[in-house]
Design a protein around this motif. Structure first.
Motif, PDB file in Angstrom:
ATOM      1  N   GLY A   1       0.856  -1.203  -0.145  1.00  0.00           N
ATOM      2  CA  GLY A   1       0.053   0.023   0.112  1.00  0.00           C
ATOM      3  C   GLY A   1       0.646   1.349   0.139  1.00  0.00           C
ATOM      4  O   GLY A   1       0.511   2.293  -0.383  1.00  0.00           O
ATOM      5  N   ARG A   2       1.933   1.195   0.720  1.00  0.00           N
ATOM      6  CA  ARG A   2       3.058   2.392   0.764  1.00  0.00           C
ATOM      7  C   ARG A   2       3.665   2.658  -0.602  1.00  0.00           C
ATOM      8  O   ARG A   2       3.868   3.783  -1.040  1.00  0.00           O
ATOM      9  CB  ARG A   2       3.776   2.312   1.897  1.00  0.00           C
ATOM     10  CG  ARG A   2       3.243   2.448   3.071  1.00  0.00           C
ATOM     11  CD  ARG A   2       4.072   2.525   4.354  1.00  0.00           C
ATOM     12  NE  ARG A   2       4.994   1.435   4.396  1.00  0.00           N
ATOM     13  CZ  ARG A   2       5.063   0.501   5.137  1.00  0.00           C
ATOM     14  NH1 ARG A   2       4.090   0.049   5.979  1.00  0.00           N
ATOM     15  NH2 ARG A   2       6.093  -0.317   5.286  1.00  0.00           N
ATOM     16  N   THR A   3       4.156   1.608  -0.996  1.00  0.00           N
ATOM     17  CA  THR A   3       4.958   1.721  -2.393  1.00  0.00           C
ATOM     18  C   THR A   3       4.157   1.358  -3.577  1.00  0.00           C
ATOM     19  O   THR A   3       4.639   1.978  -4.772  1.00  0.00           O
ATOM     20  CB  THR A   3       6.183   0.564  -2.120  1.00  0.00           C
ATOM     21  OG1 THR A   3       5.416  -0.692  -2.310  1.00  0.00           O
ATOM     22  CG2 THR A   3       6.736   0.713  -1.137  1.00  0.00           C
ATOM     23  N   GLY A   4       3.171   1.026  -3.652  1.00  0.00           N
ATOM     24  CA  GLY A   4       2.363   0.811  -4.804  1.00  0.00           C
ATOM     25  C   GLY A   4       2.811  -0.553  -5.697  1.00  0.00           C
ATOM     26  O   GLY A   4       2.298  -0.572  -6.937  1.00  0.00           O
TER      27      GLY A   4
ATOM     28  N   ALA B   1       1.938  -7.023  -4.214  1.00  0.00           N
ATOM     29  CA  ALA B   1       2.226  -7.583  -2.757  1.00  0.00           C
ATOM     30  C   ALA B   1       3.209  -8.819  -3.230  1.00  0.00           C
ATOM     31  O   ALA B   1       4.061  -9.153  -2.365  1.00  0.00           O
ATOM     32  CB  ALA B   1       1.093  -8.068  -2.059  1.00  0.00           C
ATOM     33  N   HIS B   2       2.632  -9.855  -4.081  1.00  0.00           N
ATOM     34  CA  HIS B   2       3.257 -11.130  -4.270  1.00  0.00           C
ATOM     35  C   HIS B   2       4.714 -10.940  -4.909  1.00  0.00           C
ATOM     36  O   HIS B   2       5.670 -11.581  -4.342  1.00  0.00           O
ATOM     37  CB  HIS B   2       2.421 -11.952  -5.318  1.00  0.00           C
ATOM     38  CG  HIS B   2       2.598 -11.453  -6.614  1.00  0.00           C
ATOM     39  ND1 HIS B   2       1.965 -10.248  -7.286  1.00  0.00           N
ATOM     40  CD2 HIS B   2       3.286 -11.885  -7.905  1.00  0.00           C
ATOM     41  CE1 HIS B   2       2.185 -10.113  -8.377  1.00  0.00           C
ATOM     42  NE2 HIS B   2       3.256 -11.003  -8.978  1.00  0.00           N
ATOM     43  N   LEU B   3       5.152  -9.786  -5.576  1.00  0.00           N
ATOM     44  CA  LEU B   3       6.526  -9.583  -5.865  1.00  0.00           C
ATOM     45  C   LEU B   3       7.324  -8.951  -4.649  1.00  0.00           C
ATOM     46  O   LEU B   3       8.293  -9.360  -4.320  1.00  0.00           O
ATOM     47  CB  LEU B   3       6.669  -8.436  -7.299  1.00  0.00           C
ATOM     48  CG  LEU B   3       5.770  -8.939  -8.345  1.00  0.00           C
ATOM     49  CD1 LEU B   3       6.265  -7.841  -9.378  1.00  0.00           C
ATOM     50  CD2 LEU B   3       6.622 -10.193  -8.891  1.00  0.00           C
ATOM     51  N   LEU B   4       6.736  -8.070  -3.741  1.00  0.00           N
ATOM     52  CA  LEU B   4       7.491  -7.833  -2.850  1.00  0.00           C
ATOM     53  C   LEU B   4       7.675  -9.034  -1.758  1.00  0.00           C
ATOM     54  O   LEU B   4       8.838  -9.254  -1.119  1.00  0.00           O
ATOM     55  CB  LEU B   4       6.581  -6.742  -1.876  1.00  0.00           C
ATOM     56  CG  LEU B   4       6.458  -5.468  -2.491  1.00  0.00           C
ATOM     57  CD1 LEU B   4       5.396  -4.542  -1.857  1.00  0.00           C
ATOM     58  CD2 LEU B   4       7.804  -4.582  -2.443  1.00  0.00           C
ATOM     59  N   ALA B   5       6.624  -9.998  -1.395  1.00  0.00           N
ATOM     60  CA  ALA B   5       6.991 -11.137  -0.763  1.00  0.00           C
ATOM     61  C   ALA B   5       7.959 -11.840  -1.178  1.00  0.00           C
ATOM     62  O   ALA B   5       8.976 -12.561  -0.279  1.00  0.00           O
ATOM     63  CB  ALA B   5       5.550 -11.882  -0.724  1.00  0.00           C
ATOM     64  N   ARG B   6       8.015 -12.183  -2.675  1.00  0.00           N
ATOM     65  CA  ARG B   6       9.289 -12.875  -3.222  1.00  0.00           C
ATOM     66  C   ARG B   6      10.510 -12.441  -2.738  1.00  0.00           C
ATOM     67  O   ARG B   6      11.431 -12.985  -2.506  1.00  0.00           O
ATOM     68  CB  ARG B   6       9.024 -13.257  -4.476  1.00  0.00           C
ATOM     69  CG  ARG B   6       9.888 -14.061  -5.013  1.00  0.00           C
ATOM     70  CD  ARG B   6       9.508 -14.476  -6.600  1.00  0.00           C
ATOM     71  NE  ARG B   6       9.670 -13.387  -7.530  1.00  0.00           N
ATOM     72  CZ  ARG B   6       9.253 -13.425  -8.858  1.00  0.00           C
ATOM     73  NH1 ARG B   6       8.599 -14.239  -9.295  1.00  0.00           N
ATOM     74  NH2 ARG B   6       9.376 -12.223  -9.406  1.00  0.00           N
ATOM     75  N   GLU B   7      10.786 -10.934  -3.109  1.00  0.00           N
ATOM     76  CA  GLU B   7      12.123 -10.464  -2.908  1.00  0.00           C
ATOM     77  C   GLU B   7      12.518 -10.349  -1.511  1.00  0.00           C
ATOM     78  O   GLU B   7      13.699 -10.818  -1.216  1.00  0.00           O
ATOM     79  CB  GLU B   7      11.809  -8.721  -3.263  1.00  0.00           C
ATOM     80  CG  GLU B   7      11.540  -8.744  -4.977  1.00  0.00           C
ATOM     81  CD  GLU B   7      11.290  -7.213  -5.085  1.00  0.00           C
ATOM     82  OE1 GLU B   7      11.238  -6.399  -4.439  1.00  0.00           O
ATOM     83  OE2 GLU B   7      11.064  -7.089  -6.616  1.00  0.00           O
TER      84      GLU B   7
END
Length: 435
Positions: free
Chosen positions: A399-402, A405-411
């Motif tokens: 929500g903060r970065t736009g 979510a699934h890409l952030l979780a993987r990284e």
């Protein structure tokens, strides 16, 4: 993720300033503590925080000073000086108006009620001073709110009690347990001579608390302020199984006796549920709208449930409903039961005790791209470490970065795995590290 909680370890006793020091050592901001007197309408009162040594242990020392640098000095025990006595220098309490330079319990309660504090802090702080007034009033024959504390001790106790309670809120912890408390031994000097340890007020305040062996501790180990904080904060002994997340937070007492550290340890922990007995609470519901199932789940987790599962069912007369199953530790099952009844239409439930075994796990904080951090759960699978970012943290970061979510979780999962691998490599290369 398990809820964090704190364990107060008063093996050498407890006083208000010792608990404040331990909270600062655990991460409560100094700036918050230094600004507390002004919020309590005591702008001329200052708080000094310093790092000291207590028998080789690094601890934080907190002192509350009135204008001119006046401070509550450590009380003298017969043969061995020891802790602060914050509340009243063990002098007799006085009826309202008899002495100048004193503050009454009722006045201090009104200062707390006017201060910008959360309800959680205000309720416990008021209760602490009510208890002090009731105990001192019973000892000296004075109405509770008319009990008078000398000026230095009164303001010292005000900052200590409010600060110790709000300090846990600063750490994001509202569940607090305690280990057995040492009372000390010998005699302590009072206004009209010496009296046996524990002093009368402390003896009453520790009623119902588990008392520890005094060990090498001489003199007064636990003050009335320390005892009343245990009464209003602690839920009792810690759970049967727990894991320390932070165990090196120490708050120093006023004196530095040789032979043992005059310091209070504060442990930040979480429940360790890799193996052990759990209670399964199950109910079937067919008259609650499914849209309220999520709020029920949240309430059960907030009450301490280890896990909550729901699935659709077909009940009698063909009614469609759903089954709710919650897991809880035995000591916390009653709270989860209460939350289930309060937040659903259930008229009854089933209980079963089972043994639960899970993989060892721990939580690490992984830096995120926006400067925040995300909690990642590391599991020891027996074939290596697996990582799973906390869902709520990932959604908030998205929500903060736009970013998806699934890409952030993987990284962040990959980043956590690299950190775990580096940590394991360092441990192999330096087997004595941390010993």
């Amino acid at each position: 993720m398990s809820e964090r909680f704190a364990i107060i370890d008063p093996a050498a006793g407890i006083s208000g300033d010792m608990l404040l020091g331990a909270l600062v050592s655990a991460g409560a901001p100094r700036a918050w503590l230094e600004g507390l007197p002004a919020r309590l309408s005591c702008p001329d009162v200052t708080v000094d925080v310093s790092e000291v040594d207590r028998c080789g242990i690094r601890a934080q020392r907190v002192m509350v000073r009135l204008p001119g640098g006046r401070a509550e000095e450590p009380g003298e025990a017969h043969g061995q000086p020891h802790h602060h006595d914050h509340a009243h220098d063990h002098s007799h309490s006085h009826a309202r108006g008899e002495h100048h330079g004193h503050r009454h319990i009722g006045d201090l309660i009104r200062m707390i009620e006017r201060a910008p504090l959360s309800p959680w802090v205000r309720d416990r702080a008021v209760r602490a001073f009510e208890l002090l007034g009731e105990v001192e009033g019973a000892v000296h024959g004075v109405p509770a709110r008319d009990v008078a504390l000398h000026e230095v001790g009164a303001l010292d106790a005000l900052v200590d009690i409010v600060g110790a309670i709000e300090g846990f809120e600063q750490l994001g912890i509202t569940r607090i347990h305690s280990r057995p408390v040492a009372l000390g031994s010998g005699w302590v000097r009072a206004a009209h001579g010496v009296m046996a340890v524990p002093a009368p007020a402390t003896a009453i305040l520790v009623e119902g608390l588990e008392i520890a062996s005094n060990g090498p501790v001489e003199g007064e180990a636990t003050t009335p302020t320390g005892a009343v904080l245990l009464r209003v904060l602690s839920e009792g002994p810690p759970p049967e199984r727990w894991r320390a997340l932070q165990a090196g937070a120490w708050g120093a007492g006023g004196r530095d006796p040789s032979g043992y550290p005059n310091a209070l340890r504060l442990i930040i922990a979480e429940a360790a549920t890799e193996a052990g007995e759990v209670v399964v609470l199950t109910t079937d519901i067919d008259d609650l709208s499914p849209e309220y199932v999520d709020s029920l789940r949240e309430a059960l987790f907030a009450a301490g449930a280890l896990d909550v599962q729901t699935w659709p069912t077909c009940g009698k007369k063909g009614r469609v409903g759903f089954r709710v199953e919650a897991l809880a530790i035995p000591s916390g099952a009653a709270r989860v039961e209460e939350a289930l009844f309060r937040n659903s239409t259930s008229a009854g439930l089933r209980r079963a005790s089972v043994e639960r075994r899970t993989l060892p796990r721990r939580i690490i904080d992984v830096p995120a791209e926006d400067g925040s951090s995300v909690r990642v759960k590391l599991l020891d699978t027996g074939n290596g470490i697996s990582a799973k970012p906390e869902y709520d943290d990932i959604i908030a970061l998205a929500g903060r970065t736009g970013r998806p979510a699934h890409l952030l979780a993987r990284e962040l999962q990959e980043q956590a795995m690299r950190s775990a691998a580096e940590e394991a490599r360092a441990a192999r290369d330096n087997p004595k590290r941390g010993s």
